[in-house]
Write a protein that holds these residues in place. Structure first.
Motif, short mmCIF file in Angstrom:
data_model
loop_
_atom_site.label_atom_id
_atom_site.label_comp_id
_atom_site.label_asym_id
_atom_site.label_seq_id
_atom_site.Cartn_x
_atom_site.Cartn_y
_atom_site.Cartn_z
N THR A 1 56.70 8.11 -43.24
CA THR A 1 56.24 8.24 -44.62
C THR A 1 54.95 9.06 -44.71
OG1 THR A 1 54.83 6.25 -44.65
CG2 THR A 1 57.19 5.95 -45.13
N VAL A 2 54.37 9.39 -43.57
CA VAL A 2 53.08 10.08 -43.54
C VAL A 2 53.31 11.58 -43.42
CG1 VAL A 2 50.92 10.32 -42.25
CG2 VAL A 2 51.99 8.08 -42.45
N PRO A 3 52.72 12.37 -44.32
CA PRO A 3 52.88 13.82 -44.21
C PRO A 3 52.12 14.37 -43.01
CG PRO A 3 51.40 13.29 -46.01
CD PRO A 3 51.91 11.98 -45.46
N GLY A 4 52.72 15.31 -42.35
CA GLY A 4 52.07 15.98 -41.22
C GLY A 4 52.11 15.14 -39.95
N PRO A 5 51.86 15.78 -38.84
CA PRO A 5 51.88 15.07 -37.55
C PRO A 5 50.68 14.15 -37.39
CG PRO A 5 51.19 17.34 -37.22
CD PRO A 5 51.55 17.20 -38.69
N GLN A 6 50.89 13.06 -36.72
CA GLN A 6 49.82 12.12 -36.41
C GLN A 6 49.56 12.17 -34.91
OE1 GLN A 6 48.05 10.24 -38.81
NE2 GLN A 6 49.14 11.77 -39.99
N PRO A 7 48.35 11.90 -34.49
CA PRO A 7 48.03 11.94 -33.06
C PRO A 7 48.72 10.80 -32.31
CG PRO A 7 46.14 11.21 -34.33
CD PRO A 7 47.20 11.58 -35.31
#
Length: 144
Positions: A44-50
């Protein structure tokens, strides 16, 4: 991202070894916030996460509990699947689901400084989107 990307078998084994739990051969070192649920929130989170930061977060000793194998592999998985389903459908949580979700929220509150901002926002959105019987939200922004 897959749950295997977040799993740290070494940390799980270490937690199990140092745990004072009795009858360890009948128990798993289970995640309070399951890796499957973490992957669902990540979607649900836009963009890559670390991934490295998330892997470290979800393998903290405070996210593990020694629970019976059948509880971890059946009951907890079913509850987490129900949480994901009810987030999407808008159905009310059962008492058992509410209790598990509240425990997960407490983990995020305790370790919020370690949670990447995008993921924390996704977690907030997820837990705010769960309907409780009394209509209250599990995620209270005032805690931050």
């Amino acid at each position: 991202m897959e749950s295997s990307d977040l799993r740290d078998r070494y940390r799980q084994r270490l937690y199990r070894e140092v745990s004072s739990s009795m009858m360890k051969d009948e128990k798993d070192a289970a995640h309070t916030v399951s890796l499957e649920l973490a992957c669902f929130i990540q979607e649900t989170v836009p963009g890559p996460q670390p991934v490295a930061a998330l892997r470290k977060l979800f393998n903290l000793a405070q996210n593990f509990r020694m629970v019976k194998v059948e509880t971890n592999r059946s009951k907890h998985r079913k509850i987490d699947m129900a949480l994901m389903s009810k987030y999407e459908s808008g159905e009310c949580l059962t008492q058992q689901e509410h209790k598990r979700a509240a425990r997960q929220v407490e983990f995020f509150y305790e370790f919020q400084r370690m949670v990447p901002d995008g993921f924390l926002n996704g977690a907030a959105k997820f837990y705010k989107g769960l309907r409780t019987v009394d209509g209250a939200t599990l995620w209270k922004r005032s805690r931050f």
